[in-house]
Structures are given as structure tokens and as C-alpha cells.
Design a protein around this motif. Structure first.
Motif, PDB file in Angstrom:
ATOM      1  N   THR A 153       0.841  -1.188   0.000  1.00  0.00           N
ATOM      2  CA  THR A 153       0.000   0.000   0.000  1.00  0.00           C
ATOM      3  C   THR A 153       0.885   1.249   0.000  1.00  0.00           C
ATOM      4  O   THR A 153       2.065   1.196   0.374  1.00  0.00           O
ATOM      5  CB  THR A 153      -0.915   0.026   1.236  1.00  0.00           C
ATOM      6  N   GLN A 169      -7.737   9.897   8.003  1.00  0.00           N
ATOM      7  CA  GLN A 169      -8.241  10.816   6.995  1.00  0.00           C
ATOM      8  C   GLN A 169      -7.290  10.920   5.822  1.00  0.00           C
ATOM      9  O   GLN A 169      -7.703  10.919   4.653  1.00  0.00           O
ATOM     10  CB  GLN A 169      -8.456  12.204   7.623  1.00  0.00           C
ATOM     11  N   THR A 170      -5.978  10.972   6.112  1.00  0.00           N
ATOM     12  CA  THR A 170      -4.977  11.041   5.049  1.00  0.00           C
ATOM     13  C   THR A 170      -4.999   9.785   4.203  1.00  0.00           C
ATOM     14  O   THR A 170      -4.878   9.840   2.970  1.00  0.00           O
ATOM     15  CB  THR A 170      -3.578  11.242   5.649  1.00  0.00           C
ATOM     16  N   ARG A 172      -7.573   7.831   3.678  1.00  0.00           N
ATOM     17  CA  ARG A 172      -8.762   7.858   2.826  1.00  0.00           C
ATOM     18  C   ARG A 172      -8.557   8.793   1.642  1.00  0.00           C
ATOM     19  O   ARG A 172      -8.958   8.480   0.510  1.00  0.00           O
ATOM     20  CB  ARG A 172      -9.978   8.283   3.653  1.00  0.00           C
ATOM     21  N   GLU A 173      -7.936   9.934   1.871  1.00  0.00           N
ATOM     22  CA  GLU A 173      -7.703  10.877   0.778  1.00  0.00           C
ATOM     23  C   GLU A 173      -6.763  10.287  -0.270  1.00  0.00           C
ATOM     24  O   GLU A 173      -6.994  10.445  -1.470  1.00  0.00           O
ATOM     25  CB  GLU A 173      -7.118  12.178   1.349  1.00  0.00           C
ATOM     26  N   ARG A 174      -5.724   9.633   0.186  1.00  0.00           N
ATOM     27  CA  ARG A 174      -4.790   9.034  -0.776  1.00  0.00           C
ATOM     28  C   ARG A 174      -5.435   7.897  -1.552  1.00  0.00           C
ATOM     29  O   ARG A 174      -5.192   7.722  -2.746  1.00  0.00           O
ATOM     30  CB  ARG A 174      -3.553   8.525  -0.042  1.00  0.00           C
ATOM     31  N   GLU A 175      -6.264   7.124  -0.854  1.00  0.00           N
ATOM     32  CA  GLU A 175      -6.961   6.042  -1.543  1.00  0.00           C
ATOM     33  C   GLU A 175      -7.906   6.611  -2.602  1.00  0.00           C
ATOM     34  O   GLU A 175      -8.007   6.076  -3.706  1.00  0.00           O
ATOM     35  CB  GLU A 175      -7.733   5.199  -0.532  1.00  0.00           C
ATOM     36  N   GLN A 176      -8.596   7.704  -2.269  1.00  0.00           N
ATOM     37  CA  GLN A 176      -9.483   8.337  -3.239  1.00  0.00           C
ATOM     38  C   GLN A 176      -8.693   8.890  -4.427  1.00  0.00           C
ATOM     39  O   GLN A 176      -9.140   8.788  -5.573  1.00  0.00           O
ATOM     40  CB  GLN A 176     -10.282   9.446  -2.556  1.00  0.00           C
ATOM     41  N   GLU A 177      -7.538   9.485  -4.144  1.00  0.00           N
ATOM     42  CA  GLU A 177      -6.704   9.991  -5.229  1.00  0.00           C
ATOM     43  C   GLU A 177      -6.243   8.869  -6.141  1.00  0.00           C
ATOM     44  O   GLU A 177      -6.232   9.002  -7.369  1.00  0.00           O
ATOM     45  CB  GLU A 177      -5.493  10.730  -4.650  1.00  0.00           C
ATOM     46  N   GLU A 178      -5.854   7.735  -5.537  1.00  0.00           N
ATOM     47  CA  GLU A 178      -5.405   6.585  -6.321  1.00  0.00           C
ATOM     48  C   GLU A 178      -6.525   6.076  -7.220  1.00  0.00           C
ATOM     49  O   GLU A 178      -6.325   5.813  -8.406  1.00  0.00           O
ATOM     50  CB  GLU A 178      -4.942   5.479  -5.369  1.00  0.00           C
ATOM     51  N   ARG A 179      -7.726   5.962  -6.664  1.00  0.00           N
ATOM     52  CA  ARG A 179      -8.862   5.494  -7.455  1.00  0.00           C
ATOM     53  C   ARG A 179      -9.210   6.490  -8.562  1.00  0.00           C
ATOM     54  O   ARG A 179      -9.579   6.100  -9.669  1.00  0.00           O
ATOM     55  CB  ARG A 179     -10.063   5.272  -6.553  1.00  0.00           C
ATOM     56  N   ALA A 180      -9.103   7.789  -8.250  1.00  0.00           N
ATOM     57  CA  ALA A 180      -9.420   8.812  -9.252  1.00  0.00           C
ATOM     58  C   ALA A 180      -8.448   8.747 -10.424  1.00  0.00           C
ATOM     59  O   ALA A 180      -8.846   8.884 -11.589  1.00  0.00           O
ATOM     60  CB  ALA A 180      -9.385  10.198  -8.611  1.00  0.00           C
TER      61      ALA A 180
END
Length: 243
Positions: A153, A169-170, A172-180
Motif C-alpha cells: 500500500t 483521513q490522510t 482515505r484521501e490518498r486512496e481516493q486519489e489513487e482510485r481517481a
């Protein structure tokens, strides 16, 4: 006069003949060495990719994981290590000049923070891995071996290389960025595929637009003729072959 019948004369001429032969051989060898060093008119070389498919996948992933760093490829360890004793520098350079990692992560100031190796089909020899692990660990640099099919990861590798302790929170943000990023790449490939398949629609006659007339009849077949036109329906609202 026959030289074989006069051994004394032969003994005097033999060293001279050997000396002349040595001089001729030295001159021939010097010309041959110079010819090898001469710049060829036609280089017997072709270009090739700097990384294979497996390495490219890991390279792209590292670029996203270390978005705030530089990911150097196939950098020898002699570029970022320095012998404590300068007199032994050439000896260590000779021993370590061919040792490199597939990827080297460094800061914007050029300071290395860790190295990553991508094994080939035959893997990495145990002795080579031990040398890299021992050398880099003692220099305070993490050394990981990863495959594209089993990537760690982002939080794990950043924690090891950078000492980060990210909050939930960080993460989750990185996971969202990766998915985006992954979704954007998929949408781009899908858009290119649709554009190739529907290129003929760019040359449709103007009379097919809704509200235009041809004689006394009105053409309002919006659903059937313009369903695949990206100007009517947004690209990201439709599914393509790669989604």
C-alpha cells in the motif's frame, strides 16, 4: 656465408632480430588498439526501452505513491554513496560500479530516501540481494523488492521510506486519489476507443441536427442518431469496453 655454420654470428644477430620483432609487434598492437578506439561511421547499436513491462507498471505506481519525490531508474549505488577513505575510492568503485537498483527514490534536493528492485523472470540472485540490503541498510536507506502483481500500500511504503505516520483521513484521501487516477486513465482509454469507432459521425450532414428541415419534413431523431455523440451526452456518463 651460411649463418648456420657460424654460431657466433647467429648468437649476435638473434637478440637484434628479437628486438626488431618486438618493436614491430608493439607498433601493430598500437595501431589495432587505436583502430578500436576510433569513432565508427556507423554505430552497430539500436535504441531500446529503458524499462520492461513489469518495471513500467511499478514505475508508474511509484510515481503516484511518491508524487512529491523523484523516482530515478537504474541508478548505480556509486552515484549516491561515498567512500570514507578516499584512497580506497577507486577500489570500491571497481567493486560496486555495476550494482544498481531498479528504482531510487530521492528528494527534490537529490538526497536518496530508499531503493526498490523489481525482479525479473529468474528473480534476483541471493548474493546480489544480500549485498544491496547490507549496503543500503547500513547507509540508512530502506531496500524493498516488489512485483507489480503484489504491490504494497502507499501508506506502507511511505511509512518505511519517509517515516510518515498518516492519519485515517490522510489514508482515505490518498486512496481516493489513487482510485481517481485509475478511473481517469480508464476513461481516457475508453474515450480514445469510442473516438476511433465513431469517427465517421464527425462528418454527418448538418440536416441531421434536431430541428433542421429537409423539404417539408423535420428531423428530430435525437435518440437514435446522436446517442453516441459526446457533444450531446457526456463521455463519463456512458460505459465503454474498458470500464
Amino acid at each position: 656465408m651460411n649463418l648456420l655454420s657460424n654460431p657466433w654470428l647467429l648468437a649476435l644477430l638473434a637478440p637484434a632480430l628479437l628486438g626488431v620483432g618486438a618493436l614491430l609487434y608493439r607498433a601493430w598492437d598500437a595501431r589495432k588498439t587505436k583502430a578500436r578506439r576510433r569513432i565508427p561511421k556507423q554505430w552497430p547499436l539500436d535504441t531500446r526501452a529503458i524499462a520492461n513491462t513489469e518495471e513500467l507498471q511499478v514505475w508508474h505506481w511509484l510515481g503516484r505513491a511518491f508524487y512529491d519525490h523523484h523516482v530515478m531508474i537504474k541508478l548505480p549505488v556509486t552515484r549516491f554513496t561515498l567512500p570514507r577513505n578516499r584512497e580506497e575510492g577507486m577500489e570500491w568503485y571497481r567493486l560496486l560500479g555495476g550494482v544498481y537498483s531498479t528504482f531510487t527514490i530521492c528528494k527534490t534536493d537529490g538526497r536518496v530516501v530508499g531503493c526498490v528492485d523489481v525482479p525479473g523472470r529468474t528473480g534476483i540472485p541471493r548474493s546480489t540481494r544480500q549485498i544491496k540490503h547490507s549496503l543500503l541498510t547500513q547507509c540508512g536507506l530502506p531496500y524493498w523488492v516488489v512485483r507489480s502483481s503484489n504491490l504494497p500500500t502507499v501508506s506502507e511504503i511511505r511509512a518505511e521510506f519517509l517515516g510518515e505516520t498518516p492519519t485515517a483521513q490522510t489514508l482515505r484521501e490518498r486512496e481516493q486519489e489513487e482510485r481517481a487516477i485509475i478511473a481517469a486513465q480508464a476513461n481516457l482509454r475508453s474515450a480514445i476507443t469510442r473516438q476511433r469507432n465513431n469517427r465517421h459521425s464527425d462528418f454527418s450532414p448538418l440536416s441531421t441536427w434536431p430541428g433542421s428541415t429537409t423539404g417539408d419534413s423535420r428531423v428530430s431523431d435525437l435518440g437514435s442518431q446522436w446517442q453516441d455523440n459526446s457533444f450531446i451526452i457526456p463521455l463519463d456518463s456512458r460505459k465503454g469496453d474498458l470500464l
